[in-house]
Design an enzyme around this catalytic site. Structure first.
Site, PDB file in Angstrom:
ATOM      1  N   LYS A 162       0.867  -1.189   0.000  1.00  0.00           N
ATOM      2  CA  LYS A 162       0.000   0.000   0.000  1.00  0.00           C
ATOM      3  C   LYS A 162       0.894   1.227   0.000  1.00  0.00           C
ATOM      4  O   LYS A 162       0.656   2.207   0.707  1.00  0.00           O
ATOM      5  CB  LYS A 162      -0.924  -0.035   1.233  1.00  0.00           C
ATOM      6  CG  LYS A 162      -2.059   0.975   1.216  1.00  0.00           C
ATOM      7  CD  LYS A 162      -3.065   0.784   0.104  1.00  0.00           C
ATOM      8  CE  LYS A 162      -3.940   2.007  -0.025  1.00  0.00           C
ATOM      9  NZ  LYS A 162      -4.885   1.930  -1.159  1.00  0.00           N
ATOM     10  N   ASP A 212      -6.071  -3.026  -1.590  1.00  0.00           N
ATOM     11  CA  ASP A 212      -7.502  -2.872  -1.906  1.00  0.00           C
ATOM     12  C   ASP A 212      -7.845  -3.576  -3.214  1.00  0.00           C
ATOM     13  O   ASP A 212      -8.846  -4.285  -3.318  1.00  0.00           O
ATOM     14  CB  ASP A 212      -7.903  -1.384  -1.926  1.00  0.00           C
ATOM     15  CG  ASP A 212      -6.851  -0.469  -2.530  1.00  0.00           C
ATOM     16  OD1 ASP A 212      -5.753  -0.951  -2.866  1.00  0.00           O
ATOM     17  OD2 ASP A 212      -7.131   0.732  -2.689  1.00  0.00           O
ATOM     18  N   ASP A 267      -8.917 -13.743   6.096  1.00  0.00           N
ATOM     19  CA  ASP A 267     -10.317 -14.023   6.445  1.00  0.00           C
ATOM     20  C   ASP A 267     -11.183 -14.041   5.187  1.00  0.00           C
ATOM     21  O   ASP A 267     -12.095 -14.872   5.060  1.00  0.00           O
ATOM     22  CB  ASP A 267     -10.870 -12.983   7.444  1.00  0.00           C
ATOM     23  CG  ASP A 267     -10.621 -13.389   8.895  1.00  0.00           C
ATOM     24  OD1 ASP A 267      -9.641 -14.113   9.145  1.00  0.00           O
ATOM     25  OD2 ASP A 267     -11.418 -12.999   9.775  1.00  0.00           O
TER      26      ASP A 267
HETATM   27 MG    MG Z   1      -7.691 -12.516  11.924  1.00  0.00          MG
END
Ligand code: MG
Ligand code: NAI
Length: 358
Positions: free
Chosen positions: A189, A222, A250
């Site tokens: 980033k 992103d 995740d």
């Molecule tokens: Mg985590």
């Protein structure tokens, strides 16, 4: 061959439930694999321990587990305690205390599972995310001042060091090189964060020079999220910072069918100290105590542990048993759309290991 000495820390909530299931599976595996054996020692550290003792683990906790070959961990987190106490007092205390700087998270859509992506896309998922696990955004550096006043301030300083970046980049390059596609995506980033992330880019680029056989591409974090969803087959090994990889993994677990399957290894590649293996999920307040947690993430991470312990054929046998159970779809937990409880999923994997249900 001598027995592998495993420190077992279930922690809180479903962490203890899935780790107990995992120990049962490992014991069954040892019965079917010649030469494989374990000795397990359980530590009752976690939030109940905190309520009784004012700490998540004893003061000499790290010394108590330093001599084990590996740590098999569940999860921490309690509805009545602040997350920063539970997480920093146990899980992060172990990761940082043992300098387990490489966090490795594989994702694959296991046979029989669909996940949220269209099937032709979901099938393409075969990733390993390498997360920098010792510094970056979670270095723990920062502070609070002027508490309660209008000028109150809270700061977390992201810490990037040349040594820290270099060692995780090398680890990711080695891992990517060991996989058939030899494809590494570096997440950054540096367009918005002009200091630490720019150093990240520079040092990673230097390390990559030493791996001419790798194909390397770069992504802003992103944009990486949409690539994971839209072009999953274009990704193989991913290197990202502590925070970025936390989030991306995740997402990866969700795309792989459920958070309950995701597994991870916290590795000290120097092997001076034990590495720690855990499902990626937390203690799951909403289902704790109900006996319905999906234990497959804790089984998958047990397979990662076996690989680390130098037991590749046992690691494969365990993965095959997990995949047999998912492909049959008879014993899936509610998070995967099934009706089986933790014990039933565990029994099914044990039966698959023993060849009872072929
Ligand atoms: Mg985590
Ligand atoms: P979580 O992972 O505990 O749960 C998120 C959602 O996924 C819940 O609806 C839960 O029921 C479901 N889920 C998670 N694992 C599952 C499984 N094995 N089977 C079926 N469903 C499952 O995350 P959440 O709710 O954000 O955090 C709860 C607590 O856990 C917090 O205190 C948090 O700090 C802690 N936590 C600890 C971690 C660790 O010890 N490594 C990692 C993530 C969260």
């Amino acid at each position: 061959m001598s027995a592998h000495n495993i420190a077992v820390i279930g922690g809180d909530g479903i962490g203890t439930e899935v780790v107990e299931a995992g120990v049962r599976v490992l014991e069954a595996l040892a019965e079917t694999q010649p030469g494989l054996s374990f000795t397990f020692k359980s530590f009752d550290w976690g939030s109940d321990y905190y309520r009784a003792n004012g700490r998540m683990m004893p003061e000499d906790g790290l010394a108590q587990i330093a001599g084990f070959d590996a740590i098999y961990f569940g999860a921490v987190g309690d509805p009545n305690l602040p997350d920063d106490i539970t997480l920093w007092g146990l899980r992060l205390a172990i990761c940082q205390g043992f300098d387990q700087f490489a966090n490795v998270r594989p994702t694959r859509l296991l046979p029989g599972l669909t996940g949220p992506l269209r099937p032709e896309l979901g099938k393409q998922i075969d990733w390993v995310i390498v997360r920098e696990n010792s510094e970056g955004e979670y270095a723990g550096v920062g502070g609070r001042a002027h508490r309660g006043l209008p000028i109150e301030v809270g700061m977390d300083v992201a810490v990037f060091t040349r040594a820290g970046i270099e060692r995780i980049a090398r680890f990711a390059c080695e891992l990517a090189s060991s996989r058939p596609r030899k494809l590494l995506t570096v997440v950054t980033k540096s367009n918005a964060q002009r200091h630490g992330m720019v150093l990240w880019d520079e040092v990673v680029r230097e390390v990559i020079h030493g791996y001419p056989d790798l194909t390397v591409d770069w992504m802003l974090v992103d944009a990486m999220t949409q690539r994971m969803v839209n072009k999953p087959g274009s990704i193989d090994t991913v290197l990202a910072t502590n925070l970025h990889a936390d989030i991306l993994s995740d997402l990866a677990a969700a795309l792989g069918g459920s958070l309950g399957i995701g597994s991870t290894a916290n590795i000290d590649p120097s092997r001076h100290r034990p590495s720690m293996f855990e499902p990626i999920h937390g203690s799951a307040f909403d289902i704790m105590g109900k006996g319905i947690a999906n234990p497959l993430g804790s089984f998958w991470t047990a397979s990662l542990m076996l690989e680390h312990l130098g037991e590749p054929s046992s690691a494969r046998a365990l993965m095959q048993a997990i995949e047999l159970v998912t492909s049959r779809r008879e014993h899936l937990s509610p998070d995967l759309g099934g009706a089986a409880n933790t014990a039933q999923v565990t029994d099914a994997v044990i039966a698959a290991l023993r060849g009872d249900n072929r």
